[in-house]
Design an enzyme around this catalytic site. Structure first.
Site, PDB file in Angstrom:
ATOM      1  N   VAL A  14       0.948  -1.144  -0.160  1.00  0.00           N
ATOM      2  CA  VAL A  14       0.515  -0.140  -0.658  1.00  0.00           C
ATOM      3  C   VAL A  14       0.600   1.122  -0.620  1.00  0.00           C
ATOM      4  CG1 VAL A  14      -1.830   1.095   0.856  1.00  0.00           C
ATOM      5  CG2 VAL A  14      -1.716  -0.989   1.253  1.00  0.00           C
ATOM      6  N   CYS A  15       1.686   1.695   0.196  1.00  0.00           N
ATOM      7  CA  CYS A  15       2.882   2.570   0.617  1.00  0.00           C
ATOM      8  C   CYS A  15       3.505   3.172  -0.798  1.00  0.00           C
ATOM      9  CB  CYS A  15       4.671   1.605   1.226  1.00  0.00           C
ATOM     10  SG  CYS A  15       3.463   1.419   3.800  1.00  0.00           S
ATOM     11  N   PRO A  16       3.740   2.185  -1.638  1.00  0.00           N
ATOM     12  CA  PRO A  16       4.028   2.903  -3.338  1.00  0.00           C
ATOM     13  C   PRO A  16       2.636   3.968  -3.463  1.00  0.00           C
ATOM     14  CG  PRO A  16       4.458   0.522  -2.591  1.00  0.00           C
ATOM     15  CD  PRO A  16       4.549   1.206  -1.318  1.00  0.00           C
TER      16      PRO A  16
END
Length: 187
Positions: free
Chosen positions: A46-48
């Site tokens: 999810v972070c990118p």
């Protein structure tokens, strides 16, 4: 205890920004708006998507006088490696701060002590170093940078217009409210 309306705590960190390592501290924020955008870890899922979305809105935020700091408990070296190997992360031009000791994450009360990772949290700091907004979501719930931009505009409007408040879904240029007894029960 909520961190809203509290002063940010001192910190020192090395970040990766525009191909270089640079040192940052709370002194760099004096007189400026800042967003601290915490995420669990580099090279994840999810972070990118969130960091890329924020990169797409970074120039809008800069035009509003806001600096953005992406923060995870990874090192600045890891941020550099991720920046060089991911097309999405490669477009980031805001500082990515390394917080391997968890100091900044602890200062913002966002560190998962048992894992050594930051929760997914967003903090808006005003030019006086006071936290005006925070949002924390569960690991699997990504954030929306367009909504963050809207909230920054609302916070800046309220700061510039004492006695005025922004109602739900307020967009720049729309009517605001002046709290008072005449509004009680009328909205």
């Amino acid at each position: 205890m909520s961190l809203i309306n509290t002063q940010i705590k001192p910190f020192k960190a090395t970040g990766f920004v525009k191909g270089e390592f640079k040192d940052f501290s709370e002194a760099d924020l004096a007189g400026k708006w800042a967003i601290f955008f915490f995420y669990p870890a580099d090279f994840t899922f999810v972070c990118p998507t969130e960091l890329g979305d924020l990169a797409d809105h970074y120039e809008d935020l800069r035009a509003m006088g806001v600096e953005v700091f992406g923060v995870s408990t990874d090192t600045h070296f890891t941020h550099k490696a991720w920046h060089e190997t991911s097309e999405t992360i490669g477009k980031i031009t805001y500082p990515m701060l390394g917080d391997p000791t968890g100091t900044i994450s602890r200062n913002f009360e966002i560190l998962r002590e048992d894992e050594g990772l930051a929760n997914r949290g967003t903090f808006l700091v005003d030019p006086d170093g006071v936290i005006q907004f925070l949002e924390v979501t569960a690991e699997g719930i990504g954030r929306n940078a367009a909504e963050l931009v809207r909230k920054v505009k609302a916070a800046q409007y309220v700061r510039k217009n004492p006695g005025q408040v922004c109602p739900a879904k307020w967009e720049e240029g729309e009517e605001t409210l002046t709290p008072g007894l005449d509004l009680v029960g009328k909205i």
